[in-house]
Design an enzyme around this catalytic site. Sequence first.
Site, mmCIF file in Angstrom:
data_model
loop_
_atom_site.group_PDB
_atom_site.id
_atom_site.type_symbol
_atom_site.label_atom_id
_atom_site.label_comp_id
_atom_site.label_asym_id
_atom_site.label_seq_id
_atom_site.Cartn_x
_atom_site.Cartn_y
_atom_site.Cartn_z
ATOM 1 N N GLU A 62 0.812 -1.222 0.000
ATOM 2 C CA GLU A 62 0.000 0.000 0.000
ATOM 3 C C GLU A 62 0.846 1.273 0.000
ATOM 4 O O GLU A 62 0.739 2.120 0.882
ATOM 5 C CB GLU A 62 -0.971 -0.008 1.184
ATOM 6 C CG GLU A 62 -1.939 -1.180 1.156
ATOM 7 C CD GLU A 62 -2.825 -1.262 2.389
ATOM 8 O OE1 GLU A 62 -2.742 -0.383 3.267
ATOM 9 O OE2 GLU A 62 -3.615 -2.224 2.477
ATOM 10 N N ASP A 67 -1.090 -3.812 -3.409
ATOM 11 C CA ASP A 67 -1.897 -2.627 -3.118
ATOM 12 C C ASP A 67 -3.363 -2.915 -3.394
ATOM 13 O O ASP A 67 -3.704 -3.852 -4.115
ATOM 14 C CB ASP A 67 -1.449 -1.426 -3.959
ATOM 15 C CG ASP A 67 -1.474 -0.125 -3.157
ATOM 16 O OD1 ASP A 67 -2.471 0.090 -2.421
ATOM 17 O OD2 ASP A 67 -0.517 0.655 -3.258
ATOM 18 N N GLU A 81 -6.053 -10.510 -1.743
ATOM 19 C CA GLU A 81 -6.910 -10.277 -0.579
ATOM 20 C C GLU A 81 -8.379 -10.172 -0.984
ATOM 21 O O GLU A 81 -9.111 -9.276 -0.557
ATOM 22 C CB GLU A 81 -6.481 -9.003 0.162
ATOM 23 C CG GLU A 81 -5.022 -9.022 0.596
ATOM 24 C CD GLU A 81 -4.617 -7.767 1.356
ATOM 25 O OE1 GLU A 81 -5.502 -7.063 1.883
ATOM 26 O OE2 GLU A 81 -3.392 -7.507 1.439
#
Length: 779
Positions: free
Chosen positions: A327, A377, A439
């Site tokens: 991120e 990210d 994710e």
Amino acid sequence: MNLQARERRRRLPALVGGALLLPAAAFVFAPAAAAQDDVVYASDFEDGTPGDWVPRGPVTLAVEDGALLTTGRSAEWHGPSVDLTDVVEPGGVYGISVSVRFADGSAGDALTATVQRETADGTSYDSVVYQAPAGADWTSLSGEYSIASAATNLTFYIESPTVDASYWIDDFTVTELEPPGIEPDIPNLKDVLADDFRIGAAIDDRDLVESSGQLLSKHFNQVTAENHMKPDAIQPTEGEFTFGAADELVEYAEANGMEVYGHTFLWHTGQVPEWWFQYPEGHPNAGAPLGNSDEDRQIMIERLEAHIGALAEHYGDRIQAWDVVNEVISDNNAEVYRHSRWYEIFDGPEYVHEAFRIAREAFDAAGAPDVKLFINDYGTENPGKRDNLYNLVEDMLAAGVPVDGVGHQTHINLNTSIDQIEESLLKFAGLGVLQAVTELDVAIGAPGEGEEFPQLEARLIEQGHYFRDLFAMYREHGDLLESVTVWGLHDGRSWLRSETRPLESPLVFSDTLQSKWAYWGIVDPSALPEIPDEEEPEYARVQVPLADTAPEIDGAREAAWDEASTVATEVNVEGSADGAKADVSLLWDEAGLYALFEVTDPSLDEAGANPWEQDSVEVFLNPGNTRGGGYEEADGQYRVSFTNAVSVGGNGPDAGVLTSAAAATDTGYVVEVAVAMAPEQAAVGTEHGLELQVNDGTDGARTAVHTWYDPTGLSWNTNANWGIAEFVEDVEEPGGGGSLPTTGAALTAAIAGAAALAVAGAVTVFAVRRRKAAANWGD
């Protein structure tokens, strides 16, 4: 036992018929009554003793005439309690029943049955029955209860809001309605996807035991440590490494033939200990924040070398890939890089390059040159953020930085454009890097606490169709993907599930470890029912008048605003209903949209590490009201704090430029903004998707969110749920008609009278139809 006053407790409030609501399709219908031999615990006090029951607080328990009497209470939470830790198993569904009455002459008219649940994450209080009416005659409290993962302690107790009430209990039973366990005969996900990519799950030690472990080993061939490999878990104190929890996951994976994906070396959140950014012991400025001198950067480089080096030495190639940095791209596309402490100390993104060079050297030195190094990210499906990440990776490759792959987190929802997800995969394929979905979860837009959700089953069916089309796209591009990892083993373990949003169900398996329509969308799409018929909601609308004179963007209300339309941010999305709100005045002219937020907030706070955790306002704009799903080329999200810090400046590459000003007031603060729009959009008769939001920060945390219309909390991710602004020359009614429609206060319950109807074994639920941008939905 942790005894607390009621005002400090966290309670799960989603109740149906007095029972803890189990947010899974399996519970649309009530379970059949259990046989007597399914009773797994009972107390009737016929032996004249309290048995396993003990006081909760300084109360007196006494058995008389085969019932248990509680006296001497002085707080709501005082009462009789019993330990159910060894009775209730994760994944099982239990009926709990107890007879109660108030003692003769005692005050009180309601009783509550609660379970205090202790886990590694803290203490929760789950209502089985909440403040049920009771009197001097015997009555029964009954409800259902389930836990999704193992608890260290479960304590059941009876309490009353009347603090000095005395009451009797008798005939307490816990009945197993549905035993814990997985579906052993359904296809294994890992086998269905074996020719395409590995399928992974984010886990911790709770997912390795009992039925959860069976579900994990049956369906998944890769795992990611949800938290146990993050910097605070591995090195909480400088120089002291703690591998125990991470080792347990790695050893489990090896014993079950699974790969391990490591997460993460470098991050910007509170899961990086503060010592990382302070001068070390022995330094003249020990404990003070690092600056951005060459000396300070060298301290950070040496810390990275020690941290990554220790992990490389400890695990070698037992972990096949790592998120090296996580991120680092800003949500503000114009800013490009997240202005984290890493960025500040290095005065730019050079720390990203350094982390990859250090990681490659460390794994080569550990004899593990084949370990793959990823940059990870979220929001990579949004065109602006995708392009900024792409440019960073392209520059790294050109500079010889050893980045092997790109991780797409893919925290999305039912409105996210699958086309945009695909476009991102194809764009990065041009760089020749590895790619992984790291994710994945797909939020269904469940409402907040206390809201009814008759569309739950319909939304889960829609989710099944979405997973069908998403995985069809992934499998079509299987040659581009190393793996697809879902962020949680089942819904009960999702980071999106919370006490304020107890019905969110973003994963493939339910709380009770059963297959959902999402699973069947991947495995056998022919098993999916049709998406139920739906109605388009009556979106909130406001007429925005043409400004006679453009307001000056200076943070002060002026005469130009007197002719504006005004709406209020009254929809509570998150946290306290009493949190900060605003009246928002709206105007337009040929240059674009103007908004003046007059925020009521008695305590201003900007201590939050993330900008959305600070006192701020947001404008979401979808020119043309296209509602395409994700963020389109001209769509913008604009966040401005009470100090005029702009943290988001547009998600689409063609989003209009923002101009803003802010000022404190006696009752809070004012934020004034102008958003530039294309000439063809800034015209009489045009319509635009619009949402307005106020974030309330307290002591560094976001404690409330209020919007004009969208209650889903997903405005940052999709334009599908926003209201509508119509540009007019003059408004037809005071305020521009900007009050919410009947259905506006809860888009997730858009058809006010909708209900689930069991007809010939089928469930028909009316739900909101969303416009899809990227799939044939089989309608």
